[in-house]
Scaffold this active site. Structure first.
Site, PDB file in Angstrom:
ATOM      1  N   SER A  79      72.768  10.229  11.919  1.00 44.62           N
ATOM      2  CA  SER A  79      74.208  10.221  12.130  1.00 44.62           C
ATOM      3  C   SER A  79      74.699   9.065  12.994  1.00 44.62           C
ATOM      4  O   SER A  79      75.872   8.979  13.299  1.00 44.62           O
ATOM      5  CB  SER A  79      74.659  11.543  12.764  1.00 44.62           C
ATOM      6  OG  SER A  79      74.038  11.700  14.031  1.00 44.62           O
ATOM      7  N   THR A 181      77.361  12.065  16.388  1.00 43.81           N
ATOM      8  CA  THR A 181      77.857  10.994  17.249  1.00 43.81           C
ATOM      9  C   THR A 181      77.295  11.101  18.665  1.00 43.81           C
ATOM     10  O   THR A 181      77.220  12.188  19.209  1.00 43.81           O
ATOM     11  CB  THR A 181      79.393  11.117  17.339  1.00 43.81           C
ATOM     12  OG1 THR A 181      79.942  11.052  16.033  1.00 43.81           O
ATOM     13  CG2 THR A 181      79.982  10.027  18.196  1.00 43.81           C
ATOM     14  N   ARG A 209      86.579   6.114   5.226  1.00 46.42           N
ATOM     15  CA  ARG A 209      86.947   7.098   6.234  1.00 46.42           C
ATOM     16  C   ARG A 209      86.531   6.630   7.627  1.00 46.42           C
ATOM     17  O   ARG A 209      85.435   6.140   7.838  1.00 46.42           O
ATOM     18  CB  ARG A 209      86.278   8.442   5.931  1.00 46.42           C
ATOM     19  CG  ARG A 209      86.607   9.565   6.938  1.00 46.42           C
ATOM     20  CD  ARG A 209      85.561   9.712   8.008  1.00 46.42           C
ATOM     21  NE  ARG A 209      85.813  10.872   8.895  1.00 46.42           N
ATOM     22  CZ  ARG A 209      85.111  11.154   9.990  1.00 46.42           C
ATOM     23  NH1 ARG A 209      84.112  10.367  10.331  1.00 46.42           N
ATOM     24  NH2 ARG A 209      85.406  12.210  10.732  1.00 46.42           N
ATOM     25  N   THR A 232      82.501  14.704  20.633  1.00 44.89           N
ATOM     26  CA  THR A 232      81.604  14.701  19.488  1.00 44.89           C
ATOM     27  C   THR A 232      82.052  15.803  18.534  1.00 44.89           C
ATOM     28  O   THR A 232      82.783  16.710  18.922  1.00 44.89           O
ATOM     29  CB  THR A 232      80.143  14.922  19.930  1.00 44.89           C
ATOM     30  OG1 THR A 232      79.268  14.725  18.810  1.00 44.89           O
ATOM     31  CG2 THR A 232      79.927  16.319  20.479  1.00 44.89           C
ATOM     32  N   GLY A 233      81.594  15.717  17.284  1.00 43.88           N
ATOM     33  CA  GLY A 233      81.978  16.739  16.307  1.00 43.88           C
ATOM     34  C   GLY A 233      82.873  16.181  15.214  1.00 43.88           C
ATOM     35  O   GLY A 233      82.877  14.971  14.954  1.00 43.88           O
TER      36      GLY A 233
END
Length: 319
Positions: A79, A181, A209, A232-233
């Site tokens: 990620s 992240t 995106r 984060t998320g």
């Protein structure tokens, strides 16, 4: 009972009560000595690199950049950076931002082919009159600064993308592999604060995106009068509430870092259908006090102080 004895016993009871109310969160109500590093998720190597940087230069900005570069170069981190899962068209696109104690900031969005977007973001901050560069322009700038063009799509990520294309179903995963992240905050040896964030974004996202990670005030915000925050998320909801800026302003107005993180989460759960996604926040004030809070169970964070690095579980809303 003597007054001194009463005060000592009262203080001890208060400490026990606070610990019992939140055992999953590290004791964060005692001011820490500088320096301090805190990051989202289980990122011990990133924290250790940040700490090593602090031992060399003492500067928080150097530390957060050094820490962010670790997952960016890790092919097993799906990620962030190299090894990150691509978008739905098979492209690894990167976002990052960095902010120092003076309010300077740099950012890159939709950057491809560069191993360390966080360092490009710092170059944007220090070598251009701008805050954000995007796409082809960000790539051209990076190449002009000596960064090398590389293939960031690993065989593992490519295979995952090919498998995903069989159904092409876009479905963000909560706490995917317990990391995504990375956001970092650091207090330098002089007590100044800086922050950084870097990501390859949501797996199999629409081409083009961009989430919260490169946006100052969303993913990261620092104010040397107050402190800093990072997120984060699922970035769309951090963007809609400018979570990191909100947290810093709440701290400015008297909230503790923990209270500010909790309020920022509440701003989301009061307005949106929050049950199918995760947001986690970290905050640290100038005293070295810190807080962590998330929507769902499973958000953890890494703290380094006095040279000791530990991972802690964050408290959360959905219980």
């Amino acid at each position: 009972m003597k007054r001194r004895t009463f005060i000592q016993q009262t203080s001890a009871l208060a400490g026990i009560s606070a610990l019992a109310s939140n055992q999953s969160v590290a004791s964060n109500n005692t001011a820490a000595e500088f320096p301090v590093v805190i990051s989202t998720w289980k990122n011990e190597k990133a924290n250790q690199a940040a700490w090593a940087s602090l031992q060399k230069t003492g500067r928080a900005l150097d530390a957060v950049e050094a820490g962010a570069r670790i997952p960016e170069a890790d092919p097993n981190d799906t990620s962030v950076g190299y090894g990150g899962f691509p978008d739905r068209d098979g492209n690894v696109t990167l976002d990052a931002c960095i902010m120092d104690e003076k309010g300077n900031a740099g950012s890159v969005t939709f950057l491809q082919h560069i191993m360390h977007p966080i360092s490009v973001a710092r170059a944007v901050m220090e070598k251009t009159p701008h805050v954000m560069l995007s796409g082809e322009g960000a790539l051209q700038f990076a190449l002009s600064q000596g960064f090398k063009k590389e293939n960031l799509l690993t065989e593992t990520a490519k295979k995952a993308w090919i498998e995903w294309k069989k159904e092409s179903k876009y479905e963000p995963k909560i706490n995917i592999e317990r990391h995504d992240t990375i956001g970092l905050l650091a207090l330098g040896t002089k007590g100044e604060i800086s922050g950084a964030c870097t990501t390859s974004g949501l797996a199999f996202k629409m081409h083009g995106r961009v989430g919260d990670s490169p946006v100052i005030g969303a993913a990261v915000f620092c104010d040397d009068e107050v402190g800093g925050a990072c997120a984060t998320g699922l970035g769309e909801f951090v963007l809609k509430t400018l979570g990191s800026f909100l947290i810093v302003e709440l701290m400015r107005n008297g909230r503790t870092p923990q209270q500010a993180c909790e309020e920022a989460i509440m701003r989301i759960v009061k307005r949106y259908n929050y049950k199918e996604f995760q947001i986690g926040y970290l905050a640290m004030n100038k005293k070295g006090e810190y807080g962590a809070y998330a929507i769902q169970k499973g958000f953890n964070y890494t703290l380094t102080k006095a040279g000791i690095t530990k991972v802690y579980e964050s408290d959360y809303y959905m219980k």
